[in-house]
Motif scaffolding. Structure first.
Motif, PDB file in Angstrom:
ATOM      1  N   ASN A  44     -10.853  -2.436  -1.814  1.00  0.00           N
ATOM      2  CA  ASN A  44      -9.718  -2.634  -2.696  1.00  0.00           C
ATOM      3  C   ASN A  44      -9.617  -2.452  -4.096  1.00  0.00           C
ATOM      4  O   ASN A  44      -9.063  -1.674  -4.678  1.00  0.00           O
ATOM      5  N   ARG A  45     -10.765  -3.066  -4.615  1.00  0.00           N
ATOM      6  CA  ARG A  45     -10.950  -3.143  -5.968  1.00  0.00           C
ATOM      7  C   ARG A  45     -11.417  -1.785  -6.582  1.00  0.00           C
ATOM      8  O   ARG A  45     -10.974  -1.345  -7.637  1.00  0.00           O
ATOM      9  N   LEU A  46     -12.264  -1.345  -5.694  1.00  0.00           N
ATOM     10  CA  LEU A  46     -13.105   0.200  -6.120  1.00  0.00           C
ATOM     11  C   LEU A  46     -11.867   1.310  -6.061  1.00  0.00           C
ATOM     12  O   LEU A  46     -12.046   1.992  -6.835  1.00  0.00           O
ATOM     13  N   VAL A  47     -11.162   1.489  -4.855  1.00  0.00           N
ATOM     14  CA  VAL A  47     -10.432   2.402  -4.647  1.00  0.00           C
ATOM     15  C   VAL A  47      -9.121   2.541  -5.478  1.00  0.00           C
ATOM     16  O   VAL A  47      -8.613   3.264  -6.258  1.00  0.00           O
ATOM     17  N   LEU A  48      -8.654   1.221  -5.869  1.00  0.00           N
ATOM     18  CA  LEU A  48      -7.120   0.997  -6.579  1.00  0.00           C
ATOM     19  C   LEU A  48      -7.551   0.971  -8.115  1.00  0.00           C
ATOM     20  O   LEU A  48      -6.758   0.588  -8.698  1.00  0.00           O
ATOM     21  N   ALA A  49      -8.945   0.664  -8.466  1.00  0.00           N
ATOM     22  CA  ALA A  49      -9.229   0.623  -9.739  1.00  0.00           C
ATOM     23  C   ALA A  49      -8.891   1.624 -10.987  1.00  0.00           C
ATOM     24  O   ALA A  49      -8.224   1.352 -12.085  1.00  0.00           O
ATOM     25  N   PRO A  50      -8.952   2.847 -10.479  1.00  0.00           N
ATOM     26  CA  PRO A  50      -8.447   3.788 -11.475  1.00  0.00           C
ATOM     27  C   PRO A  50      -7.105   3.952 -11.924  1.00  0.00           C
ATOM     28  O   PRO A  50      -6.765   4.502 -12.791  1.00  0.00           O
ATOM     29  N   THR A  51      -6.265   3.325 -10.903  1.00  0.00           N
ATOM     30  CA  THR A  51      -4.871   3.546 -11.106  1.00  0.00           C
ATOM     31  C   THR A  51      -4.236   2.278 -11.384  1.00  0.00           C
ATOM     32  O   THR A  51      -3.160   1.972 -11.379  1.00  0.00           O
ATOM     33  N   ALA A  52      -4.947   1.291 -11.740  1.00  0.00           N
ATOM     34  CA  ALA A  52      -4.859  -0.194 -12.149  1.00  0.00           C
ATOM     35  C   ALA A  52      -3.724  -0.082 -13.281  1.00  0.00           C
ATOM     36  O   ALA A  52      -2.876  -1.239 -13.392  1.00  0.00           O
ATOM     37  N   GLN A  53      -3.954   0.584 -14.172  1.00  0.00           N
ATOM     38  CA  GLN A  53      -3.196   0.524 -15.534  1.00  0.00           C
ATOM     39  C   GLN A  53      -1.646   1.061 -15.494  1.00  0.00           C
ATOM     40  O   GLN A  53      -0.843   0.703 -15.937  1.00  0.00           O
ATOM     41  N   ASP A  54      -1.749   2.078 -14.470  1.00  0.00           N
ATOM     42  CA  ASP A  54      -0.309   2.889 -14.331  1.00  0.00           C
ATOM     43  C   ASP A  54       0.456   2.308 -13.454  1.00  0.00           C
ATOM     44  O   ASP A  54       1.868   1.908 -14.011  1.00  0.00           O
ATOM     45  N   ASN A  55       0.336   1.614 -12.320  1.00  0.00           N
ATOM     46  CA  ASN A  55       1.109   1.072 -11.371  1.00  0.00           C
ATOM     47  C   ASN A  55       0.734  -0.148 -10.805  1.00  0.00           C
ATOM     48  O   ASN A  55       0.177  -0.238  -9.586  1.00  0.00           O
ATOM     49  N   ASP A  56       0.525  -1.364 -11.593  1.00  0.00           N
ATOM     50  CA  ASP A  56      -0.155  -2.571 -11.126  1.00  0.00           C
ATOM     51  C   ASP A  56       0.618  -3.155 -10.109  1.00  0.00           C
ATOM     52  O   ASP A  56       0.154  -4.052  -9.465  1.00  0.00           O
ATOM     53  N   GLY A  57       2.024  -2.939 -10.128  1.00  0.00           N
ATOM     54  CA  GLY A  57       2.801  -3.761  -9.493  1.00  0.00           C
ATOM     55  C   GLY A  57       3.414  -3.226  -7.866  1.00  0.00           C
ATOM     56  O   GLY A  57       4.375  -3.804  -7.400  1.00  0.00           O
ATOM     57  N   THR A  58       2.555  -2.195  -7.554  1.00  0.00           N
ATOM     58  CA  THR A  58       2.933  -1.702  -6.497  1.00  0.00           C
ATOM     59  C   THR A  58       2.500  -2.591  -4.936  1.00  0.00           C
ATOM     60  O   THR A  58       1.845  -3.471  -5.311  1.00  0.00           O
ATOM     61  N   PRO A  59       3.246  -2.573  -4.135  1.00  0.00           N
ATOM     62  CA  PRO A  59       2.974  -3.448  -2.852  1.00  0.00           C
ATOM     63  C   PRO A  59       1.542  -3.044  -2.267  1.00  0.00           C
ATOM     64  O   PRO A  59       1.158  -3.996  -1.765  1.00  0.00           O
ATOM     65  N   ALA A  60       0.924  -1.887  -2.624  1.00  0.00           N
ATOM     66  CA  ALA A  60      -0.222  -1.822  -1.878  1.00  0.00           C
ATOM     67  C   ALA A  60      -1.365  -2.740  -2.292  1.00  0.00           C
ATOM     68  O   ALA A  60      -2.073  -3.248  -1.560  1.00  0.00           O
ATOM     69  N   TYR A  61      -1.277  -3.308  -3.617  1.00  0.00           N
ATOM     70  CA  TYR A  61      -2.222  -4.225  -3.925  1.00  0.00           C
ATOM     71  C   TYR A  61      -2.107  -5.414  -3.272  1.00  0.00           C
ATOM     72  O   TYR A  61      -3.192  -6.007  -2.930  1.00  0.00           O
TER      73      TYR A  61
END
Length: 88
Positions: free
Chosen positions: A45-62
């Motif tokens: 989860n950290r590896l896949v979602l790291a590039p988009t962490a600044q853009d959409n940090d509040g999405t339910p996927a996280y």
């Protein structure tokens, strides 16, 4: 700096997953398998979602993926402590 910390957290999660996987292989106890899967899910989860962490940090996927990982830990604890289970 933030990317480096996310990478360190991902690496630590993977190492913890390998640690629990080793115990599962030596004991055969599902408790360790569930913990290993939980840490592997968290690391991926950290590896896949790291590039988009600044853009959409509040999405339910996280939060849904983390809920799954922490739910596995909770299930492992409850499964291990069920009465009449016999220990493993």
């Amino acid at each position: 700096m933030n990317d480096m910390l996310i990478g360190a957290i991902a690496m630590a999660s993977m190492v913890a997953g390998l640690f629990f996987l080793r115990f599962w292989r030596s004991t055969g106890d599902r408790f360790f398998l569930f913990f290993a899967l939980s840490f592997f899910i968290e690391g991926v989860n950290r590896l896949v979602l790291a590039p988009t962490a600044q853009d959409n940090d509040g999405t339910p996927a996280y939060y849904l993926i983390r809920l799954l990982a922490y739910g596995l830990i909770l299930f492992a604890i409850l499964d291990k402590n069920r009465p009449g289970k016999g220990g493993s």
